[in-house]
Design an enzyme around this catalytic site. Structure first.
Site, PDB file in Angstrom:
ATOM      1  N   CYS A  42      -0.791   8.347 -12.564  1.00 27.62           N
ATOM      2  CA  CYS A  42       0.234   8.879 -11.661  1.00 27.62           C
ATOM      3  C   CYS A  42      -0.025  10.339 -11.307  1.00 27.62           C
ATOM      4  O   CYS A  42      -0.047  10.722 -10.145  1.00 27.62           O
ATOM      5  CB  CYS A  42       1.615   8.709 -12.306  1.00 27.62           C
ATOM      6  SG  CYS A  42       2.922   9.473 -11.361  1.00 27.62           S
ATOM      7  N   CYS A  47       0.249   8.564  -7.831  1.00 29.75           N
ATOM      8  CA  CYS A  47       1.470   8.966  -7.106  1.00 29.75           C
ATOM      9  C   CYS A  47       1.466  10.412  -6.621  1.00 29.75           C
ATOM     10  O   CYS A  47       1.749  10.678  -5.456  1.00 29.75           O
ATOM     11  CB  CYS A  47       2.692   8.783  -8.005  1.00 29.75           C
ATOM     12  SG  CYS A  47       2.610   7.411  -9.139  1.00 29.75           S
ATOM     13  N   LYS A  50      -1.482  11.422  -4.204  1.00 24.66           N
ATOM     14  CA  LYS A  50      -1.277  10.584  -3.013  1.00 24.66           C
ATOM     15  C   LYS A  50      -0.177  11.163  -2.138  1.00 24.66           C
ATOM     16  O   LYS A  50      -0.319  11.323  -0.943  1.00 24.66           O
ATOM     17  CB  LYS A  50      -0.950   9.163  -3.477  1.00 24.66           C
ATOM     18  CG  LYS A  50      -0.642   8.143  -2.413  1.00 24.66           C
ATOM     19  CD  LYS A  50       0.790   8.070  -1.987  1.00 24.66           C
ATOM     20  CE  LYS A  50       1.812   7.900  -3.045  1.00 24.66           C
ATOM     21  NZ  LYS A  50       1.850   6.610  -3.691  1.00 24.66           N
ATOM     22  N   TYR A 176      -0.154  -1.791  -1.895  1.00 24.10           N
ATOM     23  CA  TYR A 176       0.410  -0.441  -1.805  1.00 24.10           C
ATOM     24  C   TYR A 176      -0.673   0.592  -1.446  1.00 24.10           C
ATOM     25  O   TYR A 176      -0.527   1.383  -0.520  1.00 24.10           O
ATOM     26  CB  TYR A 176       0.964  -0.006  -3.171  1.00 24.10           C
ATOM     27  CG  TYR A 176       2.315  -0.518  -3.579  1.00 24.10           C
ATOM     28  CD1 TYR A 176       2.479  -1.815  -4.044  1.00 24.10           C
ATOM     29  CD2 TYR A 176       3.419   0.322  -3.571  1.00 24.10           C
ATOM     30  CE1 TYR A 176       3.711  -2.263  -4.490  1.00 24.10           C
ATOM     31  CE2 TYR A 176       4.658  -0.120  -4.014  1.00 24.10           C
ATOM     32  CZ  TYR A 176       4.803  -1.413  -4.472  1.00 24.10           C
ATOM     33  OH  TYR A 176       6.020  -1.849  -4.907  1.00 24.10           O
ATOM     34  N   GLU A 180      -1.219   2.821   1.990  1.00 22.83           N
ATOM     35  CA  GLU A 180      -0.970   4.267   1.897  1.00 22.83           C
ATOM     36  C   GLU A 180      -2.217   5.059   2.287  1.00 22.83           C
ATOM     37  O   GLU A 180      -2.142   6.035   3.040  1.00 22.83           O
ATOM     38  CB  GLU A 180      -0.528   4.626   0.470  1.00 22.83           C
ATOM     39  CG  GLU A 180       0.864   4.077   0.147  1.00 22.83           C
ATOM     40  CD  GLU A 180       1.320   4.380  -1.270  1.00 22.83           C
ATOM     41  OE1 GLU A 180       0.468   4.708  -2.130  1.00 22.83           O
ATOM     42  OE2 GLU A 180       2.534   4.288  -1.533  1.00 22.83           O
ATOM     43  N   ARG A 197      -7.820  -9.784   3.097  1.00 22.19           N
ATOM     44  CA  ARG A 197      -8.268 -11.182   3.013  1.00 22.19           C
ATOM     45  C   ARG A 197      -7.213 -12.200   3.446  1.00 22.19           C
ATOM     46  O   ARG A 197      -7.536 -13.323   3.806  1.00 22.19           O
ATOM     47  CB  ARG A 197      -8.722 -11.495   1.595  1.00 22.19           C
ATOM     48  CG  ARG A 197      -7.629 -11.406   0.547  1.00 22.19           C
ATOM     49  CD  ARG A 197      -8.184 -11.660  -0.835  1.00 22.19           C
ATOM     50  NE  ARG A 197      -7.156 -11.579  -1.871  1.00 22.19           N
ATOM     51  CZ  ARG A 197      -7.396 -11.789  -3.157  1.00 22.19           C
ATOM     52  NH1 ARG A 197      -8.610 -12.072  -3.557  1.00 22.19           N
ATOM     53  NH2 ARG A 197      -6.426 -11.706  -4.038  1.00 22.19           N
ATOM     54  N   ASP A 302       1.197  -0.195 -17.419  1.00 24.60           N
ATOM     55  CA  ASP A 302       0.283  -1.007 -16.601  1.00 24.60           C
ATOM     56  C   ASP A 302      -0.632  -1.904 -17.423  1.00 24.60           C
ATOM     57  O   ASP A 302      -1.138  -2.901 -16.911  1.00 24.60           O
ATOM     58  CB  ASP A 302      -0.595  -0.097 -15.720  1.00 24.60           C
ATOM     59  CG  ASP A 302       0.198   0.564 -14.609  1.00 24.60           C
ATOM     60  OD1 ASP A 302       1.438   0.455 -14.618  1.00 24.60           O
ATOM     61  OD2 ASP A 302      -0.424   1.198 -13.739  1.00 24.60           O
ATOM     62  N   HIS A 435      26.818  10.881   9.678  1.00 28.24           N
ATOM     63  CA  HIS A 435      26.375  10.808  11.065  1.00 28.24           C
ATOM     64  C   HIS A 435      25.803  12.134  11.556  1.00 28.24           C
ATOM     65  O   HIS A 435      26.349  13.177  11.231  1.00 28.24           O
ATOM     66  CB  HIS A 435      27.572  10.420  11.935  1.00 28.24           C
ATOM     67  CG  HIS A 435      27.205  10.112  13.342  1.00 28.24           C
ATOM     68  ND1 HIS A 435      26.457   8.994  13.692  1.00 28.24           N
ATOM     69  CD2 HIS A 435      27.435  10.792  14.494  1.00 28.24           C
ATOM     70  CE1 HIS A 435      26.286   9.007  15.002  1.00 28.24           C
ATOM     71  NE2 HIS A 435      26.860  10.072  15.501  1.00 28.24           N
ATOM     72  N   GLU A 440      22.881   5.634   7.812  1.00 26.04           N
ATOM     73  CA  GLU A 440      24.223   5.112   8.102  1.00 26.04           C
ATOM     74  C   GLU A 440      24.169   3.681   8.652  1.00 26.04           C
ATOM     75  O   GLU A 440      25.160   2.955   8.602  1.00 26.04           O
ATOM     76  CB  GLU A 440      24.986   6.029   9.060  1.00 26.04           C
ATOM     77  CG  GLU A 440      24.432   6.072  10.459  1.00 26.04           C
ATOM     78  CD  GLU A 440      25.236   6.981  11.390  1.00 26.04           C
ATOM     79  OE1 GLU A 440      26.472   6.938  11.358  1.00 26.04           O
ATOM     80  OE2 GLU A 440      24.601   7.748  12.160  1.00 26.04           O
TER      81      GLU A 440
END
Ligand code: NDP
Length: 446
Positions: A42, A47, A50, A176, A180, A197, A302, A435, A440
């Site tokens: 990470c 992460c 990246k 992912y 990215e 693929r 992981d 808003h 929203e």
């Protein structure tokens, strides 16, 4: 029996560091061994760098959009070396923060290759340490392609350290990382083609989201080639690469970047010296307490492969330490894990896709919105936003929220709390919007 440590963690990535720190704070005598870098994938090759590259790559588009608002045109290029070196500097800073966090927690940091000798012994660079409990948090590694010429491919680790920015790149993969990276390279000015693929990339995401992202990336100039695979790569005399595909003409590009998934990192870990079992994909098998078949050894993150996301590894590592050293519940709910893909535009998602809900036999109604955000009414950009809500008909519960658009991750993170709490469509309807925002739309879907 006495041990050198109460808790020995192998791997100082997101899960391992959190687990060692919590254990130490709870009074356990903890050690953590790391052979590579502090912070794991990470922080070093995932992460964090990246996201920094995503930020860098977005400026080219912002500059174009600014002209729509009256800013004078100013053509400029990225200085790749500056970006890469600044990124490296920031990562070094984070590495030292990790080191300090561990030091402050009282955990003992051992630098070197750790290997299991038996159920309670770990060897780090020829020195053996015993521990009552051992945690494996060694993470994963990019899967390497196997076709002829695969040695010329840049994997998702090496990508972060390229010497120069290529003019043309072929990105292989449809998950992912591939999506990215394609966005980053496109934003930095490269000519990008993504080869996947399957029929449509981002398998596992809501079908409408996948389709919408494909359209948006195409608008931005990324070439998408689905149902195609690389069959061979050969270097050319000019220093580029000729890429042969299973369908279509060969391509000549400066670089090929492979992002075809990740495999668990267990090589050299000595699991053969224990009773630990791995599954067909090489992931370490654990029970609901993260315990392997060797009762003194646990695994998170992981290397277990339940959900390869940093916040999941952190939570697993923390839960395990609290369970072992203060008897707290270890139960971890894997439903409603929000995530974002930092493609451009980005994806934010939490809960079930429409397809998942239907596969489970749940009767659902889906609410959708596809609109041009206010900013682009003047910016001139063609980019649109897509939002989708999956609602269970029998209860009104919002089972899934999916979005493609600027800041999708930020928006979904907030709504994820509501989804996790079991909010219904009426709760959303009763909530007033902020808003004018894109978010929203989620409370005005009809
Ligand atoms: P993913 O599992 O997301 O995607 C792998 C891709 O490679 C899929 O498209 C897969 O195709 C394809 N693939 C697998 N094997 C081959 C092969 N032999 N030849 C060609 N293509 C192949 O992996 P990533 O590497 O993109 O990312 C790994 C994980 O890291 C992610 O799943 C995610 O959990 C995490 N991650 C999270 C991020 C975030 O939160 N923003 C960012 C980056 C990574 P198919 O679909 O057909 O199987």
């Amino acid at each position: 029996m006495s041990f050198d440590f109460d808790y020995f963690v192998i791997g100082a990535g997101s899960g391992g560091v959190r687990s060692a720190r919590i254990a130490s704070q709870l009074g356990a005598k903890a050690a953590i061994a790391e052979s590579r870098y502090l912070g794991g994938t990470c922080v070093n090759v995932g992460c964090v760098p990246k996201k920094l590259f995503v930020y860098a790559s977005e400026f080219s588009e912002f500059a174009k959009q600014a002209q729509g608002f009256g800013w004078a045109s100013s053509e400029s290029n990225i200085d790749w070396q500056v970006l890469r070196d600044k990124k490296d500097k920031e990562i070094k800073r984070l590495n030292s923060i990790y080191s300090k966090l561990l030091e402050d927690s009282g955990a003992c940091l051992l630098q070197g290759n750790a290997r299991l000798l038996d159920a309670n012994t770990v060897e780090v660079d020829s020195k053996a340490y015993t521990s009552k409990h051992i945690l494996l948090a060694t993470g994963g590694w990019p899967r390497q392609p196997e076709y002829s010429g695969a040695e010329h491919v840049v994997d998702s680790n090496a990508f972060f350290f390229l010497d120069t920015l290529p003019h043309s790149v072929l990105v292989e993969g449809g998950g992912y990382i591939a999506v990215e990276f394609a966005g980053i390279l496109n934003g930095l000015g490269c000519d990008v083609e993504l080869v996947y693929r399957g029929e449509l990339f981002l398998r596992g995401f809501d079908q409408d989201i996948r389709q919408f992202v494909a359209e948006e990336l195409t608008k931005k100039g990324i070439k998408l080639r689905f149902e195609s695979k690389i069959s061979e790569i050969s270097p050319t005399e000019q220093g580029s690469y000729k890429v042969f595909l299973s369908s279509g003409e060969p391509r000549v590009v400066d670089k090929v970047v492979a992002a075809i998934g990740r495999v668990p990192l267990t090589d050299g870990l000595g699991i053969e010296n224990t009773r630990i079992c791995v599954d067909a994909g090489g992931f370490i098998e654990v029970d609901e307490n993260f315990q392997t078949a060797e009762p003194s050894i646990y695994a998170v993150g992981d290397v277990v492969g339940r959900k390869a996301l940093t916040p999941v590894a952190i939570k697993e590592g923390e839960k395990l330490a609290r369970y072992l050293f203060s008897g707290q519940s270890i139960a971890l709910d894997y439903a409603n894990i929000p995530s974002a893909v930092f493609s451009q535009p980005s994806i934010g998602t939490v809960g079930l896709s429409e397809e998942e809900a239907r596969e489970r036999g749940i009767d659902v109604t889906c609410y959708r919105s596809n609109f041009r955000p206010l900013k682009h009414t003047i910016s001139g950009a063609e980019e649109r936003v897509y939002m989708k809500m999956v609602v269970e008909n029998s209860t009104g519960r919002v089972l899934g929220l999916h979005m493609v658009g600027e800041n999708a991750g930020e928006i979904i993170q907030g709504f994820a709390v509501a989804v996790n709490m079991g909010a219904t469509k009426s709760h959303f309807d009763e909530t007033l919007g902020v808003h004018p925002t894109a978010a929203e739309e989620f409370v005005t879907l009809r």
